[in-house]
Design a protein around this motif. Structure first.
Motif, short mmCIF file in Angstrom:
data_model
loop_
_atom_site.label_atom_id
_atom_site.label_comp_id
_atom_site.label_asym_id
_atom_site.label_seq_id
_atom_site.Cartn_x
_atom_site.Cartn_y
_atom_site.Cartn_z
N PHE A 154 15.91 -10.90 9.80
CA PHE A 154 17.06 -10.00 9.83
C PHE A 154 16.89 -8.82 8.86
N HIS A 155 16.22 -9.05 7.71
CA HIS A 155 15.95 -7.93 6.81
C HIS A 155 15.07 -6.90 7.50
N GLU A 156 14.03 -7.35 8.16
CA GLU A 156 13.14 -6.42 8.86
C GLU A 156 13.85 -5.76 10.04
N TYR A 157 14.68 -6.51 10.74
CA TYR A 157 15.43 -5.99 11.88
C TYR A 157 16.36 -4.86 11.46
N LEU A 158 17.01 -5.00 10.29
CA LEU A 158 17.98 -4.01 9.84
C LEU A 158 17.32 -2.78 9.22
N VAL A 159 16.02 -2.85 8.93
CA VAL A 159 15.34 -1.71 8.32
C VAL A 159 14.40 -1.03 9.31
N SER A 160 13.55 -1.77 9.99
CA SER A 160 12.53 -1.19 10.85
C SER A 160 13.10 -0.55 12.10
N PRO A 198 16.23 0.84 12.73
CA PRO A 198 16.82 2.16 12.52
C PRO A 198 15.80 3.24 12.15
N LEU A 199 14.72 2.87 11.42
CA LEU A 199 13.69 3.84 11.06
C LEU A 199 12.70 4.08 12.18
N ARG A 200 12.78 3.23 13.24
CA ARG A 200 11.88 3.32 14.41
C ARG A 200 10.41 3.18 14.01
N MET A 201 10.14 2.30 13.09
CA MET A 201 8.76 1.99 12.71
C MET A 201 8.72 0.57 12.17
N PHE A 202 7.61 -0.11 12.42
CA PHE A 202 7.49 -1.52 12.06
C PHE A 202 6.32 -1.67 11.09
N ARG A 203 6.65 -1.87 9.82
CA ARG A 203 5.63 -2.02 8.78
C ARG A 203 5.69 -3.39 8.11
N LEU A 204 6.75 -4.15 8.39
CA LEU A 204 6.91 -5.53 7.90
C LEU A 204 6.96 -5.62 6.37
N TRP A 205 7.33 -4.53 5.69
CA TRP A 205 7.45 -4.61 4.24
C TRP A 205 8.62 -5.52 3.85
N ALA A 206 9.77 -5.38 4.51
CA ALA A 206 10.94 -6.21 4.20
C ALA A 206 10.66 -7.67 4.54
N PHE A 207 10.00 -7.90 5.68
CA PHE A 207 9.67 -9.27 6.07
C PHE A 207 8.73 -9.91 5.06
N GLN A 246 12.58 -4.35 -5.28
CA GLN A 246 13.33 -3.47 -4.38
C GLN A 246 12.81 -2.04 -4.36
N PRO A 247 12.62 -1.38 -5.51
CA PRO A 247 12.10 -0.01 -5.43
C PRO A 247 10.70 0.07 -4.83
N PHE A 248 9.90 -0.97 -4.99
CA PHE A 248 8.57 -0.99 -4.37
C PHE A 248 8.70 -0.94 -2.85
N ALA A 249 9.60 -1.76 -2.29
CA ALA A 249 9.81 -1.74 -0.84
C ALA A 249 10.39 -0.40 -0.38
N VAL A 250 11.31 0.17 -1.20
CA VAL A 250 11.88 1.48 -0.85
C VAL A 250 10.79 2.54 -0.78
N LEU A 251 9.90 2.57 -1.75
CA LEU A 251 8.82 3.55 -1.76
C LEU A 251 7.90 3.37 -0.56
N MET A 252 7.61 2.15 -0.19
CA MET A 252 6.72 1.91 0.94
C MET A 252 7.33 2.45 2.24
N TYR A 253 8.59 2.14 2.47
CA TYR A 253 9.23 2.60 3.71
C TYR A 253 9.40 4.11 3.72
N VAL A 254 9.81 4.69 2.58
CA VAL A 254 9.98 6.14 2.53
C VAL A 254 8.66 6.86 2.74
N HIS A 255 7.61 6.34 2.13
CA HIS A 255 6.30 6.96 2.30
C HIS A 255 5.86 6.91 3.76
N ASP A 256 5.99 5.75 4.40
CA ASP A 256 5.58 5.63 5.80
C ASP A 256 6.44 6.51 6.70
N TYR A 257 7.74 6.59 6.42
CA TYR A 257 8.62 7.44 7.22
C TYR A 257 8.25 8.91 7.04
N TYR A 258 7.92 9.28 5.82
CA TYR A 258 7.52 10.67 5.54
C TYR A 258 6.23 11.02 6.26
#
Length: 498
Positions: free
Chosen positions: A426-432, A434-443, A477-489
């Motif tokens: 559910f963590h990955e479902y709620l993040v990946s 909406p961002l339309r990308m699957f990186r499995l960082w939250a999972f 938490q900030p490590f996961a935030v940086l990973m998703y933001v970087h991949d989205y960017y």
């Protein structure tokens, strides 16, 4: 003649005095006053003598104690900062930590203002939900969710009347719950007008609805099982509460009298994920309490938005270059810079959601169970934290997932791993989505809690375990935030700049 009379009167007075003296001498010894026996025939001197004797004794004792104090000034005792002392009042140190935290962050905030200027823009927040002001796809998704609520209620009504068999009812519930998860995800992925924030909001509503309807299905199934065996008490749920849950003018609802639109939507809006036929209710709505929680909600929303725009976004933007160059030293520096504001925002979100908003909803609905969290800040193990920081989710997992697995013969370790796996999904479902990308960082982050929980529980105890839990929260938490933001960017903006 006169002299004889005078002499006779004097003689009579002497005889009277001697008679009185003899009479007094003939009194019993027990009737003699105590002051005569003590040698003080005067009643007026009795309190003064007693005070003098008491003062003399007290002076003697004080002199003795003063001499003893001068002779010995030590006794067996522990230092206050030692755990053996039993001392626990560290309020002054806590206040000092708060003052130091405020001063250090005030310096960072002032430095941010001097470097970037004022970045707070309330209008920009609206654009996070809406690309087109005339198209509200996330809101439309939330409205459509009523269809799944009605389907679940209709299915339970047919099952209570015997119109559907248990197998048919299970199949309808399974399809309904599966569509609840897949339909909004497909809309978010295929409809470009759905923004990431709007998509996350809609998916969060559908996830909560999925958990609620699953609990609704289970509890009504247990009620049918109990009615079949004609049991008087419900064993596997709390749907038959004791009388103290009810107040004057209220009555207990029994199955199938609970299968109404009013009962269903009360459960949908109630701040819980676990269904009951009869929820504990508070006696009345306290307007002062309600207004305080409303003010806190509005205040913290503004603070969260302002700090995100002014503090976090510049740090995240400045972190893109070190991430692209894989500069470990700069990446670590950016991570530590992001850790403090990210954790501060997380704490504000926790208070505004789990205390302010959920208490506001509970007070409005007179929902009696207000234990939405426990003392997770005292967690000495990772497991204790996940069991106590989100009580509604923990209750649902325990009631509808963990214990059913144990009853089917699954081991305790495998059941705990399954709970973490479900949470990771559910963590990955709620993040990946909406961002339309699957990186499995939250999972991956959630599944990494299993070895971390084993390590902390095996090697760390007490304050060391509590420090390890705080470190995992502040750094993870900030490590996961940086990973998703970087991949989205990289996915959306890197090609445009090139």
């Amino acid at each position: 003649m006169g002299d004889l009379n005078t002499t006779g009167s004097i003689t009579r007075k002497r005889r009277a005095t001697l008679s009185a003296a003899k009479a007094s001498n003939l009194q019993p010894l027990s009737e003699i006053p105590a002051r005569l026996a003590l040698g003080d025939p005067s009643p007026e001197n009795e309190p003064r003598n007693r005070r003098e004797r008491t003062k003399t004794k007290s002076d003697t004792r004080s002199q003795n104690s003063d001499i003893s104090a001068r002779l010995s000034c030590h006794k067996t005792q522990q230092s206050l900062l030692s755990s053996a002392s039993g001392y626990s009042n560290y309020r002054g140190i806590l206040n000092w930590c708060v003052v130091m935290l405020v001063l250090s962050n005030a310096r960072l905030f002032l430095e941010n203002l001097l470097k970037y200027g004022v970045l707070v823009d309330p209008v920009q927040v609206i654009s996070l939900f809406l690309n087109d002001p005339y198209s509200w796809p996330a809101a439309c998704l939330v409205i459509v969710s009523n269809v799944f609520i009605v389907v679940a209620l209709y299915t339970e009504r047919q099952l209570s009347k015997g119109s559907f068999s248990e197998r048919v009812g299970f199949l309808i519930h399974f399809i309904n719950l599966a569509v609840i998860l897949t339909f909004p995800a497909a809309v978010v992925l295929l409809l470009p007008s759905v923004t990431p924030v709007g998509g996350a909001f809609a998916l969060g509503i559908y996830t909560i609805l999925f958990l609620k309807l699953y609990s609704y299905k289970d509890v009504n199934l247990w009620c049918r099982e109990l009615s079949t065996v004609k049991a008087r008490r419900m064993v596997r749920s709390l749907s038959c509460p004791t009388p103290q849950h009810f107040h004057k003018g209220e009555h207990k609802v029994c199955y199938p009298g609970n299968l109404t639109i009013r009962d269903m939507y009360y459960f949908v809006f109630a701040p819980t994920l676990c269904y009951e036929l009869n929820f504990p209710r508070s006696p009345e709505i306290r307007m002062s309490f309600l207004l305080r929680r409303l003010f806190e909600m509005l205040f913290f929303i503004q603070i969260l938005v302002g700090l995100t725009q002014q503090w976090m976004i510049p740090i995240i933007q400045s972190s893109m270059k070190p991430l692209e160059d894989m500069d470990l030293s700069l990446m670590t520096e950016r991570l530590l810079r992001l850790a403090v504001p990210n954790h501060l925002l997380w704490l504000m979100f926790f208070y505004s959601f789990f205390h302010s908003s959920m208490n506001f909803t509970a007070e409005l609905l007179r929902f009696g169970d207000r234990q939405f969290y426990k003392d997770w800040w005292n967690s000495e193990s990772v497991t204790y934290f996940w069991q106590n920081w989100n009580i509604p989710v923990h209750k649902w997992c325990l009631r509808h997932f963990y214990k059913p697995l144990l009853r089917r013969g699954v081991s305790k370790m495998a059941s705990q791993s399954a709970v973490f796996f479900l949470s990771a999904f559910f963590h990955e479902y709620l993040v990946s989505v909406p961002l339309r990308m699957f990186r499995l960082w939250a999972f991956t982050g959630m599944m990494a809690q299993l070895p971390l929980a084993w390590f902390v529980g095996r090697f760390l105890r007490g304050n060391y375990g509590n420090a390890a839990v705080w470190m995992s929260l502040i750094i993870g938490q900030p490590f996961a935030v940086l990973m998703y933001v970087h991949d989205y960017y990289v996915m959306h903006y890197k090609h445009e700049e090139a």
